[in-house]
Design a protein around this motif. Structure first.
Motif, PDB file in Angstrom:
ATOM      1  N   ARG A  85     -27.244 -14.909 -12.837  1.00  0.00           N
ATOM      2  CA  ARG A  85     -27.932 -13.718 -12.327  1.00  0.00           C
ATOM      3  C   ARG A  85     -27.485 -13.406 -10.897  1.00  0.00           C
ATOM      4  NH1 ARG A  85     -34.223 -13.678 -12.807  1.00  0.00           N
ATOM      5  NH2 ARG A  85     -33.628 -13.289 -14.950  1.00  0.00           N
TER       6      ARG A  85
ATOM      7  N   ARG B 267     -25.493 -10.100  -9.653  1.00  0.00           N
ATOM      8  CA  ARG B 267     -26.117  -9.250  -8.628  1.00  0.00           C
ATOM      9  C   ARG B 267     -25.185  -8.988  -7.455  1.00  0.00           C
ATOM     10  NH1 ARG B 267     -31.435 -10.748  -5.098  1.00  0.00           N
ATOM     11  NH2 ARG B 267     -31.555  -8.783  -3.984  1.00  0.00           N
TER      12      ARG B 267
ATOM     13  N   ASP C 180     -33.369 -18.279 -16.023  1.00  0.00           N
ATOM     14  CA  ASP C 180     -32.724 -17.098 -16.586  1.00  0.00           C
ATOM     15  C   ASP C 180     -32.157 -17.503 -17.942  1.00  0.00           C
ATOM     16  OD1 ASP C 180     -31.054 -14.995 -17.273  1.00  0.00           O
ATOM     17  OD2 ASP C 180     -30.035 -14.912 -15.335  1.00  0.00           O
TER      18      ASP C 180
ATOM     19  N   ASP D 270     -28.475 -17.998 -18.069  1.00  0.00           N
ATOM     20  CA  ASP D 270     -27.836 -19.076 -17.322  1.00  0.00           C
ATOM     21  C   ASP D 270     -27.446 -20.215 -18.240  1.00  0.00           C
ATOM     22  OD1 ASP D 270     -27.686 -18.104 -14.742  1.00  0.00           O
ATOM     23  OD2 ASP D 270     -29.675 -18.841 -14.181  1.00  0.00           O
TER      24      ASP D 270
END
Length: 131
Positions: A53, A57, A106, A109
């Protein structure tokens, strides 16, 4: 003292971080209670573990930096420590990594599997062209 070792000394003094032996067996590492965060492989090359994540990002910003190499499929990014500003960048990214580790899991992940040094993904190949 090299830039990487200066960064290692600073991180070793952060609360909740401790200096450890990296799982890859190369150099020094800094770990939190949730696992390894940074591997210092040489006087210039550092691998930092981010979540999928966090990489998504910040991918555009990370790719825009000549000091950072992203390896597809890896939760580790490699930083080349050439200037004092690279130490600041590393410290900022370690903060991001620690915050990402503390967030809820997540589902995208993957378990961290080997750092980039194990993948031959550092900056060594780029240096060979200069010799």
């Amino acid at each position: 003292m090299t830039l990487a070792w200066r960064a290692l000394a600073q991180l070793a003094n952060w609360p909740d971080l401790r200096q450890t032996v990296p799982s890859c067996g190369q150099g020094q590492a800094v770990s939190s209670a949730r696992g390894e965060v940074v591997h210092f492989h040489s006087e210039r090359d550092v691998d930092l573990r981010l979540t999928d994540r966090a990489i998504r990002r910040f991918a555009k910003d990370l790719r825009g930096s000549g000091a950072i190499r992203i390896v597809p499929g890896s939760q580790w990014v490699t930083l080349r420590m050439d200037a004092a500003s690279d130490v600041d960048l590393l410290l900022t990214l370690v903060s991001v990594a620690l915050q990402a580790q503390q967030m809820a899991v997540d589902p995208d992940d993957r378990p961290a599997v080997g750092c980039n040094d194990q993948r031959g993904a550092g900056f060594v190949k780029a240096d060979l062209g200069r010799i």
